[in-house]
Design a protein around this motif. Structure first.
Motif, PDB file in Angstrom:
ATOM      1  N   GLU A  30       1.035  -1.380  -0.023  1.00 25.39           N
ATOM      2  CA  GLU A  30      -0.112  -0.070   0.237  1.00 25.39           C
ATOM      3  C   GLU A  30       0.907   1.331  -0.202  1.00 25.39           C
ATOM      4  N   HIS A  31       1.952   1.082   0.742  1.00 25.69           N
ATOM      5  CA  HIS A  31       2.822   2.353   0.795  1.00 25.69           C
ATOM      6  C   HIS A  31       4.215   2.063   0.022  1.00 25.69           C
ATOM      7  N   MET A  32       3.825   2.463  -1.314  1.00 22.29           N
ATOM      8  CA  MET A  32       5.274   2.269  -2.208  1.00 22.29           C
ATOM      9  C   MET A  32       5.965   3.306  -2.556  1.00 22.29           C
ATOM     10  N   THR A  33       7.268   3.150  -2.567  1.00 25.60           N
ATOM     11  CA  THR A  33       8.268   4.155  -2.919  1.00 25.60           C
ATOM     12  C   THR A  33       8.579   4.025  -4.369  1.00 25.60           C
ATOM     13  N   PHE A  34       8.092   5.151  -5.124  1.00 27.75           N
ATOM     14  CA  PHE A  34       8.405   5.254  -6.587  1.00 27.75           C
ATOM     15  C   PHE A  34       9.634   5.843  -6.939  1.00 27.75           C
ATOM     16  N   LEU A  35       9.958   5.325  -8.149  1.00 23.62           N
ATOM     17  CA  LEU A  35      11.263   5.859  -8.778  1.00 23.62           C
ATOM     18  C   LEU A  35      11.412   7.471  -8.968  1.00 23.62           C
ATOM     19  N   PRO A  36      12.471   8.175  -8.595  1.00 21.39           N
ATOM     20  CA  PRO A  36      12.569   9.732  -8.775  1.00 21.39           C
ATOM     21  C   PRO A  36      12.586   9.845 -10.184  1.00 21.39           C
ATOM     22  N   LYS A  37      12.130  10.850 -10.790  1.00 20.60           N
ATOM     23  CA  LYS A  37      11.864  11.125 -12.194  1.00 20.60           C
ATOM     24  C   LYS A  37      12.962  11.166 -13.028  1.00 20.60           C
ATOM     25  N   LYS A  38      14.056  11.583 -12.304  1.00 19.41           N
ATOM     26  CA  LYS A  38      15.402  11.519 -13.069  1.00 19.41           C
ATOM     27  C   LYS A  38      15.920  10.240 -13.670  1.00 19.41           C
ATOM     28  N   ASP A  39      15.620   9.086 -12.911  1.00 18.84           N
ATOM     29  CA  ASP A  39      15.876   7.889 -12.984  1.00 18.84           C
ATOM     30  C   ASP A  39      14.943   7.339 -14.432  1.00 18.84           C
ATOM     31  N   VAL A  40      13.870   7.833 -14.698  1.00 19.29           N
ATOM     32  CA  VAL A  40      12.974   7.300 -15.634  1.00 19.29           C
ATOM     33  C   VAL A  40      13.067   7.959 -17.230  1.00 19.29           C
ATOM     34  N   LEU A  41      13.204   6.876 -18.132  1.00 21.00           N
ATOM     35  CA  LEU A  41      13.450   7.656 -19.442  1.00 21.00           C
ATOM     36  C   LEU A  41      12.428   8.557 -19.946  1.00 21.00           C
ATOM     37  N   SER A  42      12.763   9.725 -20.484  1.00 18.60           N
ATOM     38  CA  SER A  42      11.990  10.585 -21.118  1.00 18.60           C
ATOM     39  C   SER A  42      10.912   9.960 -22.359  1.00 18.60           C
ATOM     40  N   LEU A  43       9.889  10.482 -22.596  1.00 17.61           N
ATOM     41  CA  LEU A  43       9.144   9.996 -23.603  1.00 17.61           C
ATOM     42  C   LEU A  43       9.720  10.022 -24.952  1.00 17.61           C
ATOM     43  N   GLU A  44      10.742  10.999 -25.167  1.00 16.82           N
ATOM     44  CA  GLU A  44      11.840  10.746 -26.342  1.00 16.82           C
ATOM     45  C   GLU A  44      12.571   9.774 -26.532  1.00 16.82           C
ATOM     46  N   GLU A  45      13.282   9.272 -25.027  1.00 16.02           N
ATOM     47  CA  GLU A  45      13.992   8.197 -25.204  1.00 16.02           C
ATOM     48  C   GLU A  45      13.240   6.945 -25.191  1.00 16.02           C
ATOM     49  N   LEU A  46      12.111   6.906 -24.526  1.00 18.51           N
ATOM     50  CA  LEU A  46      11.463   5.752 -24.862  1.00 18.51           C
ATOM     51  C   LEU A  46      11.016   5.393 -26.285  1.00 18.51           C
ATOM     52  N   GLU A  47      10.835   6.486 -27.097  1.00 14.25           N
ATOM     53  CA  GLU A  47      10.634   6.302 -28.637  1.00 14.25           C
ATOM     54  C   GLU A  47      11.790   6.002 -29.202  1.00 14.25           C
ATOM     55  N   LEU A  48      12.878   6.239 -28.813  1.00 19.05           N
ATOM     56  CA  LEU A  48      14.018   6.076 -29.609  1.00 19.05           C
ATOM     57  C   LEU A  48      14.329   4.635 -29.455  1.00 19.05           C
ATOM     58  N   VAL A  49      14.316   3.900 -27.977  1.00 21.77           N
ATOM     59  CA  VAL A  49      14.531   2.692 -27.971  1.00 21.77           C
ATOM     60  C   VAL A  49      13.452   1.895 -28.604  1.00 21.77           C
ATOM     61  N   SER A  50      12.277   2.196 -28.540  1.00 17.57           N
ATOM     62  CA  SER A  50      11.033   1.541 -29.358  1.00 17.57           C
ATOM     63  C   SER A  50      11.513   1.441 -30.951  1.00 17.57           C
ATOM     64  N   ALA A  51      12.114   2.390 -31.473  1.00 19.30           N
ATOM     65  CA  ALA A  51      12.336   2.350 -32.699  1.00 19.30           C
ATOM     66  C   ALA A  51      13.571   1.708 -33.070  1.00 19.30           C
ATOM     67  N   ALA A  52      14.374   1.624 -32.370  1.00 20.52           N
ATOM     68  CA  ALA A  52      15.454   0.849 -32.519  1.00 20.52           C
ATOM     69  C   ALA A  52      15.116  -0.717 -32.596  1.00 20.52           C
TER      70      ALA A  52
END
Length: 330
Positions: A30-52
């Motif tokens: 119930e009490h989760m600790t989520f990742l800091p935003k700096k550790d998460v891929l940007s939407l542009e990076e997610l697209e670049l990896v998906s495109a690869a």
């Protein structure tokens, strides 16, 4: 892409966030600790990896989370990946969602090229729904499903089979999904990440569920395939299908055609193993995109034969892998 066991890898599941607006009891604490935003891929990076991956032969991409539709700006990624559908480089773009945000995004998803999606729903009882999700709103999810259908999206319901919780509802779920023109897939609970309860108390082998359903419905093996691990049966009485995903009682590793990218850029070649490749480090490194293809090839060359999930109180109910499902993506 061909892995060491001759399996063609043409399916990528992309987790865009580890965050979720629910706290389902079998999935996370119930009490989760989520990742800091700096550790998460940007939407542009997610697209670049998906495109690869698309360049390397991936024909299907499923967007997952956490809950993917809580990611800010997520429709930009759907629209950009949808261009690969129009060019013919991608056969399908889809997602798995809890349904909470569908009323807002259903039409935009259809416009981006999504034609079908999975909605996770474990009960038709609003009170049980509130209990299992902790934070969920049943009526909001039902409204989201209606909005998705109105937008032209084909829906499949995903239901985790939980002993003592929803095992008395399976017939009602099949009846409801059939009446609504939806398919349903039952899934065994998976030992991923620490939760607040004993998974051995929850685990229900789907072999038992099949026997139970065979007494109420006329089930025949279906030729229907989606590229995923579900084993489908046609339901004569409803005209819809029921599927079974059995990672524990009968794994589906011999036909595995998929890999999973987390929102942090970690590529997991197997859901039930810890081995991974850090594509974020490659992408943000000095060689960038030039090195990405080689990193993907190296990772695929390490894809294991299968997983070793087990749920057993003898092991103190420790998860098979420490990361939560919301980190890896459904």
């Amino acid at each position: 892409m061909i892995d060491p066991f001759g399996r063609k890898i043409n399916y990528l599941r992309v987790s865009v966030t580890d965050r979720c607006d629910f706290r389902c009891k079998y999935c996370m604490s119930e009490h989760m600790t989520f990742l800091p935003k700096k550790d998460v891929l940007s939407l542009e990076e997610l697209e670049l990896v998906s495109a690869a991956f698309i360049r390397k032969g991936v024909r299907k991409i499923r967007i997952t989370g956490g809950e993917p539709l809580v990611r800010k700006g997520i429709m930009e990624l759907f629209r950009n990946l949808g261009l690969y559908l129009k060019s013919g480089e991608l056969d399908e773009l889809t997602l798995t969602t809890n349904g909470s945000q569908l009323a807002t995004y259903a039409e935009q998803l259809y416009d981006a090229g999504v034609r079908r999606l999975n909605v996770s729903l474990d009960t038709l009882d609003p009170y049980r729904f509130q209990d299992i999700t902790r934070w969920g709103n049943f009526e909001k999810v039902m409204g989201g499903i209606k909005a998705a259908q109105a937008a032209g999206l084909k829906i499949k319901i995903n239901t985790v089979a939980l002993k003592g919780f929803n095992d008395h509802e399976f017939d009602d779920l099949i009846k409801w999904t059939g009446a609504e023109g939806m398919d349903i897939t039952f899934i065994e609970t998976m030992p991923m990440g620490a939760i607040d309860e004993h998974r051995s108390d929850q685990f229900l082998p789907l072999s038992e569920v099949k026997k139970q359903l065979a007494g109420s419905w006329s089930l025949s093996p279906s030729s229907y395939q989606t590229g995923g691990p579900s084993d489908y049966f046609d339901v004569a009485e409803t005209g819809s299908r029921v599927g079974f995903i059995t990672p524990l009682s009968h794994n589906f590793c011999e036909s595995c055609n998929r890999v999973r990218l987390t929102c942090t850029g970690m590529l997991y070649m197997c859901l039930g193993q810890q081995d991974n490749a850090d594509l974020k480090a490659v992408l943000r490194g000095p060689d960038g995109l030039h090195a990405l293809d080689a990193a993907i090839d190296e990772a695929i060359g390490r894809k294991p034969k299968g997983h070793d999930f087990i749920i057993d109180r003898k092991s103190d109910d420790k998860p098979a892998v420490p990361r939560h499902m919301s980190v890896t993506g459904g």
